[in-house]
Enzyme design. Structure first.
Site, PDB file in Angstrom:
ATOM      1  N   ASP A 187       0.636  -1.213   0.702  1.00  0.00           N
ATOM      2  CA  ASP A 187      -0.334  -0.361  -0.246  1.00  0.00           C
ATOM      3  C   ASP A 187       0.993   0.870   0.049  1.00  0.00           C
ATOM      4  OD1 ASP A 187      -2.358  -1.366   0.157  1.00  0.00           O
ATOM      5  OD2 ASP A 187      -2.955  -0.603   1.274  1.00  0.00           O
ATOM      6  N   ASP A 238       1.620   6.066   8.176  1.00  0.00           N
ATOM      7  CA  ASP A 238       1.516   7.759   8.343  1.00  0.00           C
ATOM      8  C   ASP A 238       0.269   8.147   9.566  1.00  0.00           C
ATOM      9  OD1 ASP A 238      -1.000   6.507   7.025  1.00  0.00           O
ATOM     10  OD2 ASP A 238      -1.475   7.629   5.213  1.00  0.00           O
ATOM     11  N   CYS A 343      -4.069  10.670   4.472  1.00  0.00           N
ATOM     12  CA  CYS A 343      -4.790   9.386   3.909  1.00  0.00           C
ATOM     13  C   CYS A 343      -5.992  10.130   3.176  1.00  0.00           C
ATOM     14  CB  CYS A 343      -5.801   8.215   4.671  1.00  0.00           C
ATOM     15  SG  CYS A 343      -5.040   7.532   6.483  1.00  0.00           S
TER      16      CYS A 343
HETATM   17  O1  DAV Z   1      -4.230   3.334  13.269  1.00  0.00           O
HETATM   18  O2  DAV Z   1      -2.679   3.563  12.805  1.00  0.00           O
HETATM   19  C1  DAV Z   1      -4.002   4.727  10.445  1.00  0.00           C
HETATM   20  C2  DAV Z   1      -3.516   5.267   9.225  1.00  0.00           C
HETATM   21  C3  DAV Z   1      -4.386   4.907   8.123  1.00  0.00           C
HETATM   22  N1  DAV Z   1      -3.991   5.019   6.868  1.00  0.00           N
HETATM   23  C4  DAV Z   1      -3.802   3.643  12.155  1.00  0.00           C
HETATM   24  C5  DAV Z   1      -3.311   3.532  11.188  1.00  0.00           C
END
Ligand code: DAV
Length: 352
Positions: A187, A238, A343
């Protein structure tokens, strides 16, 4: 007939429609996702258990949309966020609205997971999640097709995956992650750009073959290094490492150490701060898909201004002590369906 060489020379003032290799230079052009018809992910049980909060595991089944009140509010939040960016003279691209609830799929709201810009190159992720295989094609081709017409841009489409996809074959899960290493999987949100160095992590959705593939497709002169992170549920970097400006980053002390970050030459001189603000569980609207560290998932407009969730006051105050200027934007319903400002975007141009 071959064109004379003079016609192939790109003028020095020519601006490519894609050019970004860090997370902090002034943002000029960006994709902002869309939340319409988003559904809980439909993945094998072992993947859901590895990556999703336990309270919502049983919601992760085919064609199960998030509550309509959450989606309505998430759409409004995304529109409002896009309007804030537009007011700052950032050019906005939005994807097509897709009936994920009819055709199957997750969401068009989180393009950071599926697209990565490195220099003049836009790279489509090789998703491991089966429910996301067609996400870029369905929602984002309208944008990618336009960029493909620009000779200064390189669009790298994801390689076709054989059917049946071997990525979940149990016997091959030697790594401890929810995917095996049978084909490239990554990803884009498992990577962050620090100039010519891209830093990333292995996770439940990013494997060694994925990293090898990425190393091959980044433009010449760029390298991809792997940071040692410690979260067994890892999926996306991120909300773990957050560069604020050149030379300053904050990190999630539950997932990475300063020593691990310092091992990377590109960060050796950086000022680093463990985030002292604690994540607190949030029930309304629920965080169906992420941890409560999602507040770290901010978007930089430049080396001073960052977009922060409107209720994350304590975090914003701490960012101010580091010299940043938070811009507040309500985003709790977007958070609810799986991400925040980083995101929900893909920066296309960052330049001084
Ligand atoms: O639960 O830390 C955060 C990022 C999601 N794209 C998490 C995921």
């Amino acid at each position: 007939m071959a064109l004379p060489d003079t016609l192939l020379v790109v003028p020095t003032d020519f601006k490519s429609s894609i050019s970004a290799d860090n997370e902090w230079s002034p943002l000029r052009s960006v994709i902002v996702g869309r939340a319409e018809n988003s559904c809980f992910p439909d993945e094998p049980e072992h993947m859901i258990k590895a990556t999703m909060p336990e309270d919502y595991w049983d919601q992760c089944k085919p064609f199960n949309t998030f509550p309509s009140s959450v989606l309505r509010a998430a759409c409004q939040e995304l529109d409002h966020f896009a309007a804030i960016l537009e007011k700052e003279n950032v050019r906005i691209y939005r994807p097509k609205t897709v009936r994920w609830d009819n055709i199957g799929g997750y969401s068009g709201a989180m393009p950071r997971d599926g697209l990565m810009v490195v220099g003049n190159t836009i790279i489509e992720a090789c998703f491991s999640w089966r429910c996301r295989k067609k996400e870029i094609q369905q929602a984002y081709n309208c944008i990618l097709d336009e960029f493909e017409k620009d000779p200064s841009v390189r669009v790298v489409r994801a390689p076709k995956v054989q059917s049946p996809d071997p990525i979940y074959d149990e016997c091959k899960h030697l790594s401890g992650w929810a995917t095996n290493n049978s084909r490239p999987a990554f990803d884009a949100a498992d990577f962050l750009r620090f100039g010519k160095t891209v830093l990333g992590q292995f996770s439940n959705v990013t494997n060694m073959e994925g990293v090898k593939y990425l190393r091959k497709v980044v433009p010449p002169g760029y390298s991809v290094e792997i940071v040692q992170t410690t979260d067994p549920h890892a999926m996306h970097i991120d909300a773990t490492i957050v560069p604020l400006r050149k030379g300053l980053l904050i990190y999630n002390p539950e997932r990475v150490t300063e020593a691990a970050l310092r091992r990377h030459k590109v960060l050796s001189e950086w000022d680093m701060h463990a985030c002292p603000v604690k994540s607190t569980p949030r029930l309304s609207p629920p965080l169906y898909m992420t941890s409560s560290w999602i507040f770290l998932n901010i978007l930089s407009l430049d080396e001073k201004r960052v977009v922060v969730e409107a209720e994350d006051i304590e975090f914003a105050q701490w960012l101010q002590t580091l010299g940043m200027e938070p811009i507040f934007c309500p985003f709790r319903h977007v958070n609810s369906i799986g991400g925040s400002f980083h995101c929900a975007t893909v920066d296309l141009i960052r330049s001084d």
